[in-house]
Design a protein around this motif. Structure first.
Motif, PDB file in Angstrom:
ATOM      1  N   LYS A  98     -17.195  50.204  41.873  1.00 51.51           N
ATOM      2  CA  LYS A  98     -17.541  51.453  42.565  1.00 51.51           C
ATOM      3  C   LYS A  98     -16.470  52.522  42.382  1.00 51.51           C
ATOM      4  N   THR A  99     -15.233  52.151  42.661  1.00 51.09           N
ATOM      5  CA  THR A  99     -14.155  53.139  42.583  1.00 51.09           C
ATOM      6  C   THR A  99     -13.976  53.629  41.151  1.00 51.09           C
TER       7      THR A  99
ATOM      8  N   SER B  78     -10.280  54.161  47.537  1.00 46.19           N
ATOM      9  CA  SER B  78     -11.508  53.390  47.726  1.00 46.19           C
ATOM     10  C   SER B  78     -12.114  53.667  49.097  1.00 46.19           C
TER      11      SER B  78
ATOM     12  N   ARG C 178      -6.053  48.874  38.960  1.00 46.36           N
ATOM     13  CA  ARG C 178      -7.268  48.357  38.322  1.00 46.36           C
ATOM     14  C   ARG C 178      -7.013  48.380  36.825  1.00 46.36           C
TER      15      ARG C 178
ATOM     16  N   ASN D 176     -14.508  53.878  51.379  1.00 40.83           N
ATOM     17  CA  ASN D 176     -15.945  53.625  51.281  1.00 40.83           C
ATOM     18  C   ASN D 176     -16.544  53.008  52.535  1.00 40.83           C
TER      19      ASN D 176
ATOM     20  N   GLU E 245     -18.737  56.669  47.574  1.00 38.33           N
ATOM     21  CA  GLU E 245     -18.718  55.232  47.282  1.00 38.33           C
ATOM     22  C   GLU E 245     -19.130  54.510  48.561  1.00 38.33           C
TER      23      GLU E 245
HETATM   24 MG   LIG Z   1     -13.590  50.647  45.803  1.00 41.98          MG
END
Ligand SMILES: [Mg+2]
Ligand SMILES: Nc1ncnc2c1ncn2[C@@H]1O[C@H](COP(=O)(O)OP(=O)(O)OP(=O)(O)O)[C@@H](O)[C@H]1O
Length: 470
Positions: free
Chosen positions: A121-122, A144, A328, A146, A168
């Motif tokens: 998602k991110t 993030s 990430r 969300n 998100e």
């Molecule tokens: Mg995320």
């Protein structure tokens, strides 16, 4: 936040307005809205959220000192600040977000994209925000954000000049996506994949699929669902989209996709592939490491296409993105010892994707090293899923498997049990001892993946290794 009077806000929240200082009901406020007093500035609106550990009501004074002019509280506080007393501060935040977005949308210029999925998602949010921000003012969550706080806090940043809101949506329980996405009814609903991330709280993958489909159910009438056709549980959401009269755009690597990637080549400098969309074939070199991120890129290209951005433009902008987000698949270290810090979170799917990437990007004469910690939030499947990752690491011939922390011990045991001539597994109870070992063990040509769930904190070990070998 867009300017609203205190009376208007109190009416939207159904709260009790208590004025302080020179404020009147007609006084307008337009500062940042947040539950964290550290994010306050002049004119800000502080939402006092009662928490399990700290109670936001204790920080109203700090918010005031930082310049806040309004506090939304569940009980009156003594601080000299205008307050609106509401029964539930988190619901009040949601109500305010719904109202602000509706007002801006009424102007006709705002389009909203919602993104959900167990992984990515991110990353997809960042890809899409990169593409859309060249078209006009784009609001997307920080990091993030969300959940029940982060999603509305982000929504509240839209202004009358905003053209795109990219949200998100994470799911911590059935109904949470319906509630959050229902605040804004996205024009475009993107569902990336259904996996085992956070599945412990759901009672299995089918329940997770139902939760993700809440985004399709919440999309605006006349909107579009952007669905991953390679994931049967996501592709299956087409029926729901059809029944709601939504347009469906499929993305993926199968020939059923409207926006499709093929001829993938995964390298240490990123992934190249060909994107096919509306009869065009355009090469893409995605610098973000790992084939799995091609799917996130496809989702972003497809969503941007719905909003009128040509695939060629979307691709050119994606090619400028160097990193999905901190922690990430973040490349650290140097060409000699390359560290990939992917320890922001971990689910069985993202662990497998990261391990495959490590194997794929490592050239002849180089050594693969995986530093792995536990995957949390898996519920009763946890043991089995750790076993599976241990086996996968061995089957991918990861040459040194460094397991950190008791909760991940099963991964180590299964790796030893599977043992091949090439793989060697070692176990450390804590990060410090793993770090000491890696300092002496790592050598030129090593390609090192660091991955665990956020709560395990191996991202810090990844950062330390990155510094030591840069
Ligand atoms: Mg995320
Ligand atoms: N399609 C995919 N398949 C497997 N793993 C993926 C995929 N997309 C991203 N990932 C991996 O999942 C992890 C989390 O990525 P990202 O932060 O983008 O996801 P998220 O859905 O926002 O997660 P969270 O639920 O923590 O907000 C990273 O390790 C990333 O590399």
């Amino acid at each position: 936040m867009i300017a609203l009077s205190l009376a208007e806000i109190a009416a939207v929240l159904g709260g009790d307005l208590r004025l302080a200082g020179t404020a009147t009901p007609e006084t307008t406020v337009e500062g940042v809205v947040d539950t964290d007093s550290r994010n306050m500035g002049p004119g800000a609106i502080f939402v006092a959220k009662p928490g399990a550990e700290t109670d936001g009501h204790r920080f109203v004074g700090a918010a005031l000192a930082a310049g806040a002019v309004l506090a939304i509280v569940e009980r009156p506080v003594d601080d000299e600040i205008t307050q609106i007393v509401v029964p539930d501060a988190v619901l009040a935040l949601a109500d305010l977000a719904r109202e602000v977005v509706a007002r801006v949308r009424a102007g006709g210029g705002l389009k909203i994209v919602g993104i959900t999925g167990s992984n990515g998602k991110t990353t997809t949010k960042n890809f899409l925000a990169r593409i859309l921000s060249d078209e006009g003012e784009t609001i997307a969550p920080i990091n993030s954000y969300n959940n029940e706080v982060g999603a509305p806090v982000t929504m509240l940043r839209v202004t009358h000049g905003t053209r795109f809101l990219v949200s998100e949506f994470g799911a911590d329980a059935p109904g949470s996506i319906a509630r959050l996405a229902g605040l804004v009814e996205p024009d475009v609903a993107v569902v990336l994949m259904v996996g085992l991330a956070h599945a412990g709280g759901f009672g299995g993958i089918e329940a997770t699929a139902r939760a993700k489909s809440e985004l399709v159910a919440a999309a605006a009438v006349g909107g579009t669902a952007v669905l991953n056709v390679d994931d049967p549980r996501v592709a299956g959401m087409r029926d729901l989209a059809d029944s709601r009269g939504l347009t469906v755009v499929g993305f993926g690597q199968s020939s059923a996709a409207d926006v499709r990637a093929h001829d993938l080549e995964v390298t240490a400098s990123g992934t190249t592939c060909v994107i096919e969309s509306a009869g065009e074939r355009i090469p893409l070199h995605l610098r973000v490491l790992g084939a799995h991120h091609v799917n996130n890129a496809l989702a972003a290209i497809a969503a941007a296409g719905v909003l009128g951005v040509a695939a060629a433009d979307a691709i050119a902008r994606l090619e400028t993105v160097e990193i999905a987000e901190r922690w990430r698949m973040q490349p650290l270290g140097s060409d000699r010892v390359r560290i990939i810090n992917d320890a922001y979170n971990a689910s069985p799917d993202s662990m497998a994707a990261a391990l495959r990437t490590l194997a794929q990007i490592t050239g002849p004469g180089e050594r693969t090293v995986a530093v792995l910690g536990a995957m949390s939030e898996l519920g009763e499947t946890a043991g089995e899923e750790h076993d599976r990752i241990g086996l996968l690491a061995v089957r991918l011939n990861i040459q040194r498997i460094v397991v950190v922390g008791q909760e991940a011990r099963r991964l180590y045991i299964s790796a030893i049990g599977e043992g091949s001539w090439d793989s060697e597994a070692v176990f450390f109870a804590d990060q410090d001892s793993a770090f000491e070992y890696l300092l002496t063990e790592l050598r030129d040509g090593d390609r090192v993946l660091v991955k665990s769930s956020n709560s395990v904190g191996l991202r810090h070990l990844g950062d330390r290794l990155g510094e030591s070998f840069s």
